[in-house]
Every structure is written in structure tokens, then in C-alpha cells.
Design an enzyme around this catalytic site. Structure first.
Site, PDB file in Angstrom:
ATOM      1  N   GLU A 170       0.825  -1.209   0.000  1.00 41.34           N
ATOM      2  CA  GLU A 170       0.000   0.000   0.000  1.00 41.34           C
ATOM      3  C   GLU A 170       0.858   1.258   0.000  1.00 41.34           C
ATOM      4  OE1 GLU A 170      -2.913   0.246   3.117  1.00 41.34           O
ATOM      5  OE2 GLU A 170      -3.221  -1.911   3.068  1.00 41.34           O
ATOM      6  N   ASP A 171       1.915   1.257   0.836  1.00 47.78           N
ATOM      7  CA  ASP A 171       2.638   2.493   1.137  1.00 47.78           C
ATOM      8  C   ASP A 171       3.911   2.677   0.319  1.00 47.78           C
ATOM      9  OD1 ASP A 171       0.661   2.708   2.970  1.00 47.78           O
ATOM     10  OD2 ASP A 171       1.892   2.281   4.719  1.00 47.78           O
TER      11      ASP A 171
END
Length: 747
Positions: free
Chosen positions: A106-107
Site C-alpha cells: 500500500e505504502d
């Protein structure tokens, strides 16, 4: 995501970092405490797995380098904490690696393939199962949240470790929620209380369930939490004497019965006390049982022996005994619960269970791995969890969209309170307030779809009857029966609600397609065309212009009144003119009047008989297309029809078929002399004419004459005429008439 990401490592860099120690100037693990994680995994993981875990920690630290949480800590401290929580359940190395990497997709720019290359496919699938939950196209917050949870539940159905990682992630976020804004605290706390805590409860993770509830309450209602916590601390000192006396008495009595047991007192959680105060409208001083005791013994017979010893020591409170050993909760929880009148009349709750039951009560599904290969049969909690996870897949397939799916899941997440039995003695656990229809769908979807009646404890009862603990339920089915839309107003279980909606949507679509095809065929006659004569070339061009995917979409829209058949027919005729004879198969028919649509009255949801005027076979009728509702059939002199004269394009010429397959409701008014037994005579005359009485009401009480209103079932106008002649022959009957639409009454 709680951290900014000023720099994004590449997959290649991180793959190298996973394979060898970091060689740069900055150690990504500097300042990160791995001692607790290392100590715990040393207790049960092999050395090879521990080495892979070290590499995963470094991989995660490298990925999140330069990112910080809202509290100011390095971001990698969060995945490390999540992994530490999972070690309390002794999760395997694959799950712990996934926990350490659960935010990298996600990051950062790390791909699933990079994780698979470095740590194996299974861990990569687990990371993907958690990560993709938040990758949703921007929509409304409610839709995005619903889609998020739908993906989470489906990932959980494939591998339960996905939700265990997500629950540990949520627990650590709740423990560190002080660092975020108050409005976000409330939003996260509410979401946790409504969904994550019930999931933990459904999986039997009792300790996690209680902690999530406490933390959610603390941030959702901070003032109430502080006041109640202070009151509990004050009461703790006041009641210490009672608790000590109880503990001493129990520990002294059990050995006299040759019972070897572990006994300890426990204080009820603040949220539990708060819910009791709200649900039962009590003040804090009225909540007496804020303390309870847990007794753990060696086996099941000793549980019941201990119960006898306690009931000899202190009198039980009537109606406060529950045997969850014989009938476990849906999440596999087993225990004996009893409430005793303790010293000074103070009620005290006691739980009695075996050591294995105690382990399951605390760790639930985490104590029995569904994903471990085992040659033996599934344990009870494994089987229950497996059945629930499979039911999620079924709910998904029958739900219209993510929001509806989430609604159904939320219903099923709250624990069942009613235990009922099938005629063969099988136990079914249903939500409180569940009805016979809920039971029928719990047995099997086909039983629910075909149920028409039931027997509860041998007595015939309505389908909407609420079930009570211990009821024996027998469902009566019929091959021609189908779900009634009215059932949605009283079913309680998510499965029942989802299956009813799915059936009604499917049935409505099928009926709408059939009606739409008939309406379009009628409209095309005026242009000298039939649907069968239009070839693929015509339909493809028309569908492209209309923005539809296939013919059935057009038929459905026509059947539901969303498209007017005359307009569609005119556009199709225009397309035929543009493509010439190539667009028509065979010879075009000669243009002629459209003709009437034949109505049987049993078409289903696509064709409804108007309740305002209640037409029956033999009556002159007109169809009215209602947008999104299909066709409504009215008497041609119905006042409601005249109000739509300005929209004549929605009127459809309809006629009754020569033979119909059902009875139709009709209302009559009978004026009679006020004589004893007249109602019985009228009812007998109606029965002799083979008609059913659906409803009766009466006006003119105390007067010389009565007006009696009947809702009857007849096959057609001739049947009604015979019935009215039979009633008119009764001497006390002064006048009889069929009610007009403007005079129609409820019932």
C-alpha cells in the site's frame, strides 16, 4: 495510512535487502526493538523460520525508511507490533512475515511478485489479501467502506490468517489511537465497535473482542468511560470483602467434593457494565454483579459436579443458568454459566469450563488452524468457522452490491441467542427475534424458498412467528411456492434476507424480460415487424445507440416501465430503414393494429393487479406502465387511471386470457336487516359457491340495518355474479353490490 512517504524504495533494492544485510550508512532497524518478537518466536519457531523473519523485518524497515507514524515513531514499529500480537497465538512464520510486510504494497512501490520472490507465494498472498482492501476507486465513503470489507471477508474465506493479521493490525492501531485527531478517533472507534469487535467474537477471540470493545468505548465516549472507570475503581475497594469471602468459600468447598480446580475472580469490563446500564436502564449502583468467578477443571463430568457443589453452597438465581457445553455458541465457545445469590444477597456470575474450553474461549479459531493440513476430521470450532466462512461466499454471490453484502454480514456477526430443534433433533442457532422463515433458510435455501406453513411444537403457526429457546420446528413446503416480499419485514438472519432478495430480483428480471418482449412485439406490429425478424445487424446498431449490452436489457427496461415499447419500436423501425432489407430476416409483415396483450393474472411481480380497483377476469381493463415497477392493471373506469390520461404513452391495451389459473380478490357490500345469525347465513352461502372470505368488516352497530363489507376470492365475473345471486336470496339481505374503486376499503 498514518505516515508520509517522502521516498519510495524500488522492488529490486528491497529484494537485495531481503537477501543480505543492509550495507548502507543508515541501518533501517536502528531504534526498532525486536527483542520481544525474537524472544516469543524462539519458543515455537524453527531456526530457519526465525532467520526468514529477521530478513522480513529488515525488508519492511527498508521499505518504510523515512516514513513515520502520527506519534513520531518510525513506521516499521507498527508492523513489528502487529507481528508481536500474532505470536501470542503462535501463528506460523508465513503469517508473521505477512504481518511484518502487510503495509508495504500500500505504502511503497513494492509488488506482490517481489514479496513472493523473497519470501514465498503464501506470504505474498496473505500480504495481498490484507493490502488490496484499501485500494478502491474513489466513491462515497459508505460505498468505499462496504467494498473494502467485502474484499476483506472474501480474502478471509480463502485463508483465515488474513483476518487474524487485520485484527492484530486494528488492535495495535486502537492501542495507539491517542496520536490521531479526535474526529478520526471516533470514526475508527465506531468502525471497530460495529465490525472488528464482532468479527473477533465470531471467531472466538474473546480477549481480543473485550479489548477492542474497551478501547472503542474509551474513544467513542471518553467522558462516560472516565466516569465509569472511576466508579469501578471506587467500588473495587467497597466490595473487596465480599469477593474475598466468596473466593474463600468456593476454594474451601470444592475439595470436599473431590474437585481439583483453578479458581479466580474477574472484574467485568467497563463497556460490559455500560451496556448493562443502557440495556436495562440501571444506574451504576444498581449493577451489582460487576464481579464474576471462573472455575477451570479437568473434564466435562467435573464441570457438572462443580455446578452441583456451587448450588449447594449458594442458591442459584432462577432463569440465570446456561449450558453452553451441551449447546455451544456459534463461535465454538463452551462453558457452564450460573448466577448465585452470594453473601448479603449480591448476585455473582460463575463460569465453569475445562482447560481446553478455557483455551478456546480466549483464543478461539487461533487455537485450531484451519489452514494446517491434518489427516483427522475438523474439530467442532474448525467446522463451525469453516461453515461460516463458506456462508460468506454464498452471501457474496446472492447480494446485489457491496453495501447490501456488508448489511447481511453485520446481521450475522451478532451472536445468536435462540436455539431451536429440527424434527430430527438437530440444533440450530439463530439470532434473537428470528422467525420460522429464518429457520427454514438455515436448514436449506430450497426449504426457505418453498416454505408455506410450519408446526412449532406440533401446533400449526404463522411463518412470521418468533421462535423461542427449545422450540421444535417443522417446515411445510410446496413445490409451487416462492418467497414473499413481505418476509423481508420480519426475517432477522443475513442468509434469509440475502436469499429472499436474490430470488425476488431474479424472478422480477425474468418476468420483466418476458413482459418486455410481449410489449415490444405488440408495438412492432404497427411497423410491420416482429422481434424474431430483426437480425443481429439491427440489434447491434440499436444497442450501441441505446447504450445497452444485450437485448434482454432492453426487454427488462420495457417490462419495468423504464423504456416505452412504442418508442423502442419506432427506433428499431428507423434502424431497419437505414440498413434496408439486410436487417430483416424473411418477409416483413403487413402493418396492422398492435392488438392487446393477454393477461392471466398470475404473471408475478412484472404484472400487478391494482389494489385500488381490484380487477377480475371479465372486467374491461387497461395496463399502465409504472417506471421501475412493471405494468399495473386497472379497471378502465378506475379514478387512478384517469389521473394519468396526460401520459397516454404509458397505457397498454390488455385483455384477459380465456382461462386463468388463480382466484382474485374482490370487495362487496351487503346491507342486511339487524337479525341474529344473518352473518352466518351469508358466510354459508358464500362457502356453497366455493369462494373464500379474506376479510370482513361491519358498519351500523345498533341500527336497524347493517352494512357488511366482504373481501372475497372469485375466479371471474361469472363466479361473482353467481355468488351475489346466492347471497341476494337470503331474506334478511336488503341490497348487495360490488364496491367501486372509489369505495374500496382496506382488507
Amino acid at each position: 495510512m498514518e505516515a508520509a512517504a517522502p521516498q519510495m524504495p524500488t522492488p529490486t533494492t528491497l529484494a537485495n535487502a531481503a537477501a543480505a544485510p543492509h550495507g548502507g550508512e543508515i541501518d533501517p532497524l536502528e531504534g526498532v526493538d525486536l527483542s520481544t518478537l525474537r524472544r516469543r518466536v524462539a519458543e515455537y519457531l524453527k531456526e530457519d523460520d526465525r532467520e526468514r523473519l529477521e530478513r522480513a523485518a529488515r525488508f519492511s524497515a527498508e521499505a518504510h525508511l523515512g516514513q513515520f507514524r502520527s506519534s513520531g515513531e518510525p513506521y516499521v514499529s507498527h508492523p513489528v507490533a502487529v507481528a508481536e500480537i500474532l505470536t501470542e497465538w503462535h501463528l506460523d512464520a508465513q503469517a508473521l512475515i505477512a504481518a511484518l510486510l502487510h503495509d508495504v504494497m500500500e505504502d511503497t512501490e513494492i509488488t506482490k511478485q517481489a514479496i513472493a520472490d523473497a519470501f514465498g507465494k503464501v506470504s505474498a498472498e496473505l500480504v495481498d489479501g490484507v493490502s488490496k482492501l484499501d485500494k478502491i476507486e474513489a466513491r462515497t465513503h459508505e460505498e468505499a467502506q462496504a467494498e473494502n470489507f467485502r474484499k476483506m471477508f472474501l480474502a478471509m474465506a480463502r485463508d483465515v490468517r488474513v483476518i487474524l493479521i487485520k485484527l492484530a493490525d486494528r488492535l495495535h492501531n486502537m492501542r495507539t489511537l491517542d496520536a490521531v485527531r479526535p474526529e478520526k478517533q471516533r470514526r475508527v472507534a465506531r468502525e471497530t465497535l460495529e465490525l472488528y469487535a464482532p468479527i473477533a467474537n465470531r471467531l472466538g477471540l474473546n480477549n481480543l473482542y473485550r479489548e477492542l470493545q474497551e478501547l472503542s468505548f474509551r474513544y467513542l465516549h471518553p467522558m462516560r468511560y472516565r466516569v465509569l472507570s472511576k466508579a469501578v475503581r471506587a467500588a473495587r475497594g467497597n466490595r473487596r470483602e465480599i469477593v474475598g469471602k466468596l473466593l474463600g468459600a468456593i476454594q474451601e468447598r470444592l475439595p470436599t467434593w473431590q474437585i481439583d480446580a483453578e479458581v479466580w475472580g474477574r472484574e467485568k469490563h467497563v463497556y460490559g457494565i455500560y451496556r448493562k446500564m443502557v440495556d436495562k436502564h440501571l444506574t451504576f449502583s444498581q449493577v451489582l454483579d460487576i464481579y464474576g468467578f471462573r472455575i477451570v477443571v479437568k473434564d466435562i463430568p467435573t464441570c457438572y459436579l462443580t455446578l452441583g457443589a456451587l448450588h449447594e453452597l449458594y442458591k442459584p438465581v432462577p432463569g440465570k443458568f446456561k449450558d453452553y457445553i451441551a449447546i455451544p455458541k456459534a463461535n465454538g465457545y463452551q462453558s457452564l454459566h450460573t448466577t448465585l445469590f452470594g453473601p448479603y444477597g449480591t448476585p455473582v456470575e460463575v463460569q465453569i469450563r475445562t482447560r481446553e474450553m478455557n483455551q478456546v474461549a480466549d483464543s478461539g479459531v487461533a487455537s485450531h488452524w484451519l489452514y494446517k493440513e491434518s489427516e483427522g476430521p475438523l474439530s467442532d470450532i474448525q467446522q463451525r468457522t469453516h461453515n461460516w466462512l463458506q456462508s460468506l461466499i454464498e452471501l457474496q454471490s446472492t447480494s446485489g452490491d457491496s453495501t447490501e453484502f456488508l448489511e447481511h454480514v453485520k446481521i450475522d456477526l451478532f451472536p445468536g441467542e435462540v436455539f431451536v430443534f429440527s424434527p430430527k433433533g438437530k440444533i440450530f442457532n439463530l439470532p434473537r427475534g428470528a422467525t420460522v422463515v429464518d429457520f427454514a433458510y438455515a436448514v436449506h435455501t430450497d426449504i426457505g424458498n418453498r416454505c408455506v406453513a410450519c408446526r412449532i411444537n406440533g401446533d400449526l403457526m404463522p411463518l412470521r412467528t418468533e421462535l423461542k429457546n427449545g422450540d421444535q420446528v417443522e417446515v411445510v413446503t410446496a413445490s409451487h411456492a416462492s418467497p414473499n416480499p413481505a418476509w423481508l419485514s420480519y426475517v432477522r438472519s443475513g442468509k434469509a434476507r440475502a436469499q429472499i432478495r436474490h430470488f425476488l430480483k431474479t424472478a422480477q428480471q425474468e418476468e420483466s424480460v418476458a413482459l418486455g418482449e410481449r410489449l415490444l412485439a405488440q408495438a412492432l406490429r404497427t411497423h410491420g415487424l416482429t422481434p424474431a425478424a430483426l437480425n443481429k445487424l439491427v440489434w447491434d446498431r440499436f444497442l450501441r445507440d441505446a447504450g445497452a449490452r444485450e437485448k434482454n436489457d432492453i426487454y427488462t427496461d420495457i417490462g419495468l416501465g423504464k423504456r416505452l415499447p412504442a418508442v423502442v419500436a419506432k427506433r428499431l423501425a428507423t434502424v431497419v430503414e437505414s440498413v434496408g432489407v439486410e436487417g430483416v430476416e424473411g418477409q416483413p409483415i403487413r402493418p396492422r393494429p398492435a392488438g392487446a396483450i393477454l393477461i392471466r393474472g398470475s404473471e408475478g411481480m412484472a404484472v400487478q393487479l391494482a389494489r385500488c380497483c381490484r380487477p377480475i377476469p371479465g372486467d374491461p381493463i387497461v395496463g399502465l406502465l409504472r417506471k421501475g415497477q412493471g405494468m399495473e392493471v386497472h379497471l378502465n373506469d378506475c379514478p387512478n387511471l384517469s389521473r394519468n390520461r396526460a401520459d397516454r404513452e404509458r397505457w397498454v391495451d390488455v385483455e384477459w386470457e380465456s382461462e386463468t389459473e388463480r382466484l382474485f380478490d374482490v370487495q362487496i357490500r351487503v346491507i342486511t336487516e339487524n337479525r341474529r345469525g344473518v352473518l352466518a347465513k351469508i358466510a354459508a352461502a358464500i362457502a356453497e359457491e366455493h369462494s373464500n372470505i379474506q376479510h370482513v368488516s361491519m358498519d351500523g352497530e345498533g341500527a336497524s340495518h347493517h352494512q357488511i363489507y366482504f373481501t372475497l376470492q372469485v375466479s371471474d365475473r361469472l363466479h361473482l355474479a353467481r355468488l351475489m345471486r346466492a347471497v341476494r336470496r337470503i331474506p334478511e339481505v336488503v341490497r348487495i353490490a360490488r364496491l367501486k374503486a372509489s369505495e374500496a376499503r382496506p382488507g
